[in-house]
Motif scaffolding. Structure first.
Motif, short mmCIF file in Angstrom:
data_model
loop_
_atom_site.label_atom_id
_atom_site.label_comp_id
_atom_site.label_asym_id
_atom_site.label_seq_id
_atom_site.Cartn_x
_atom_site.Cartn_y
_atom_site.Cartn_z
N ILE A 10 6.41 -45.22 17.66
CA ILE A 10 6.77 -44.96 19.04
C ILE A 10 8.12 -44.75 18.96
O ILE A 10 7.97 -43.87 19.68
N GLY A 11 8.71 -45.22 18.37
CA GLY A 11 10.80 -45.25 18.42
C GLY A 11 10.45 -43.57 17.89
O GLY A 11 11.67 -42.56 18.32
N PRO A 12 9.30 -43.31 16.54
CA PRO A 12 10.43 -41.69 15.86
C PRO A 12 9.98 -40.85 16.93
O PRO A 12 9.60 -39.66 17.04
N ILE A 13 8.13 -40.85 17.24
CA ILE A 13 7.92 -40.09 18.25
C ILE A 13 8.88 -40.20 19.41
O ILE A 13 9.18 -38.72 20.30
N ILE A 14 9.54 -41.30 20.47
CA ILE A 14 10.38 -40.47 21.68
C ILE A 14 11.70 -40.29 21.31
O ILE A 14 12.15 -39.32 22.12
N SER A 15 11.97 -40.67 20.04
CA SER A 15 13.30 -40.21 19.26
C SER A 15 12.80 -38.04 19.13
O SER A 15 13.98 -37.70 19.59
N TRP A 16 12.41 -37.86 18.69
CA TRP A 16 11.90 -36.84 18.36
C TRP A 16 11.74 -35.63 19.62
O TRP A 16 12.17 -34.78 20.13
N TYR A 17 11.75 -36.48 20.91
CA TYR A 17 10.89 -35.94 22.84
C TYR A 17 12.49 -35.74 23.02
O TYR A 17 12.10 -34.80 23.10
N ILE A 18 13.30 -36.32 22.52
CA ILE A 18 14.60 -36.28 23.37
C ILE A 18 15.76 -35.62 22.29
O ILE A 18 16.65 -35.07 22.87
N ARG A 19 15.45 -35.70 21.28
CA ARG A 19 16.15 -34.55 20.40
C ARG A 19 15.38 -32.76 20.99
O ARG A 19 16.57 -32.03 20.98
N ALA A 20 14.29 -33.14 21.73
CA ALA A 20 14.38 -31.21 21.68
C ALA A 20 14.39 -31.25 23.02
O ALA A 20 14.90 -30.39 23.47
#
Length: 554
Positions: A88-98
């Motif tokens: 879950i962490g990496p998915i949310i991290s990439w979403y925040i970056r986008a």
């Protein structure tokens, strides 16, 4: 500044509200007269409501900060859980970056509008009457600017760490950070503040070449060379920084020094003889003759042809190769920044010697007592490092008076070989500051880019300062940790929230519209962090060491 902003605000409101009445009066249409009166009152009413709302928010800052603080404490355990999660962490991290990347693109596209609005709200420098730049408008304190004495805190640390402590001076770091910060302002403001700090203004020289701006000035045998950084509100400057291909830098005496950022290397320029400069490119002579009617007409048409060609060629040159006229001073467009700086520093070292080449040679012969410091923020820091690399490439006598380079938020400029080429002696005098989550010191990230040569000075969100000397065996600089998008940063960081109580509304506005990793790049934050910060530890480099992973204090 607050009274000035209020007057500016009401001037704008009154101007907009009176326009309908003026239009009606010009065209003399009585039917629309009463409509214009109603519109006039409506605009004034809305202006008054907005004015009250802004002041209401001003007095509600305490409540706003408490809400942010409560939100931060609530989200803290959630952020810690996501940071440890492998899915879950990496998915949310990439979403925040986008999301951040998209918002930053919107800001870049709207750069002209943003600069126009912010310049009106930036306030006026009392000593000169010039407007502050939007970059410094939220923090207009430009002193102390000339501290070159020993630092008591650093001397205590030297006793503790002995030979492992680098030649770092926190007071000097603060002064040079302010010198880098003020480089964003107009030259009259720079000169006013430098004179106020006790610098010799006869030694002052502004530098402008291509996309490079900076200045040189001296105080008590201490010469500082300052390069201006990128204007973050100018998309053309940002696109210039993207030109990140690498090129070789070689020396006749040292061989291959390494690979260096092509854009920075070309921006500094090569050394050139003053006698070989193409003056004809910047000056055009027109000759007219009235000896006869035919000769008069002939020379007029010839002059018109020359004028059209000159205008066309000049416009293309200024679009393709813009120069900031505020720093130009004299007709030095075709004199490289490297030549301008090296020759002026040589002149200061040799009691106004007119011959630049002879003056450079005299530095080594006379063992000058001068001390040269090079500094810059952002792009300016990268240019400062490349300038020192060119001194190394040419085996310049200016290396004999080189006392240190202090950069703030500078990008990576070369590969590992470039970083190692400066050697341990020069490396002890090189300090590259990186504040918390500032994105610029972490780019470009791709291979073969490496950290800048010398010491990493990492400052965390609590203003704790950590010094990371390069690996003592390989002389490879210590890399900095990556940005964590799952830690509470920016407006959700408790340390930032506490400091916001003493910040002006414009700085809070910046914190709202810019991502946290851009907010950490402002020169004012570096100045404040060094001023209020304390040196916590010196961490000697070791294989696999990454800077900035130490636990911060709450």
């Amino acid at each position: 500044m607050a009274k000035g902003l209020n007057r500016l605000y009401w001037s704008i409101v009154l101007t907009i509200s009176i326009l309908p009445i003026l239009v009606t009066a010009i065209y003399g249409n009585k039917y629309y007269f009463w409509s214009s009166i109603v519109l006039f009152k409506t605009i004034l009413l809305f202006g008054f409501i907005i004015f009250l709302w802004i002041h209401f928010l001003k007095y509600c800052v305490v409540i706003f900060l408490k809400l942010l603080s409560g939100t931060s404490k609530f989200l803290s355990p959630i952020a810690n859980y996501l940071n440890q999660s492998k899915v879950i962490g990496p998915i949310i991290s990439w979403y925040i970056r986008a999301v951040f990347f998209f918002w930053f693109l919107v800001l870049l596209i709207s750069d002209v509008l943003i600069r126009t609005i912010l310049s009106r709200a930036s306030g006026i420098h009392e000593g000169t009457g010039f407007h502050y730049t939007p970059i410094n408008a939220s923090d207009t304190d430009f002193q102390p600017l000339g501290l070159f004495e020993k630092d008591e805190e650093v001397e205590e640390k030297k006793k503790l760490y002995g030979d492992n402590f680098p030649k770092y001076n926190k007071k000097l770091a603060l002064s040079l950070a302010i010198a880098s910060k003020i480089a964003y302002e107009d030259v009259p403001i720079i000169k006013y503040e430098l004179e106020k700090a006790g610098y010799d203004m006869n030694s002052f020289k502004p530098i402008a070449y291509k996309n490079v701006c900076g200045y040189i000035v001296e105080k008590d045998d201490n010469i500082i060379l300052v390069f201006r950084g990128t204007n973050p509100f100018n998309i053309q400057n940002c696109l210039t920084d993207i030109r990140a291909l690498l090129c070789k830098i070689e020396s006749s005496s040292r061989g291959l020094i390494g690979l260096v950022h092509e854009g920075f290397f070309e921006a500094i320029g090569e050394d050139s003889s003053m006698d070989e400069l193409p003056r004809s490119q910047s000056q055009t002579i027109i000759e007219l003759s009235n000896t006869s009617l035919v000769k008069t007409i002939e020379t007029i048409f010839s002059a018109l042809k020359t004028l059209v060609f000159f205008a066309f060629q000049s416009l293309i040159t200024h679009v393709h190769d813009p120069v900031d006229h505020r720093y130009l001073g004299e007709d030095a467009r075709f004199v490289s920044a490297y030549s301008q700086a090296a020759r002026w520093i040589s002149k200061l070292c040799n009691n106004d010697s007119e011959n630049g080449d002879e003056g450079l040679n005299n530095i080594r012969q006379q063992k000058s007592k001068k001390h040269l410091y090079i500094t810059g923020h952002s792009l300016g820091g990268g240019l400062a490092t490349v300038f020192l690399a060119k001194l190394l490439k040419d085996d310049s006598p200016l290396l004999d008076i080189f006392a240190g380079i202090y950069t703030y938020g500078q990008p990576n400029v070369g590969d590992i070989n470039f970083a190692k080429a400066f050697g341990p002696e020069l490396g002890k005098k090189m300090f590259h500051h990186a504040y918390n989550n500032d994105v610029v010191p972490r780019i470009p990230r791709w291979h073969p880019y490496s950290r800048p040569p010398g010491n990493l000075v990492f400052i965390d969100a609590s203003f704790s300062i950590y010094l990371y000397p390069p690996d003592p065996v390989t002389n490879i600089p210590i890399p900095i940790r990556r940005i964590s998008y799952l830690h509470l940063s920016g407006l959700l960081n408790l340390k930032v929230i506490r400091r916001m109580r003493n910040e002006c509304w414009l700085r809070i506005f910046y914190r709202i519209i810019f991502p946290f990793f851009i907010n950490d790049h402002f020169p004012g934050d570096y100045v404040r962090a060094i001023c209020e910060g304390t040196i916590e530890r010196v961490i000697v480099g070791s294989p696999g060491q990454i800077g900035g992973l130490e636990k911060t204090k709450n």
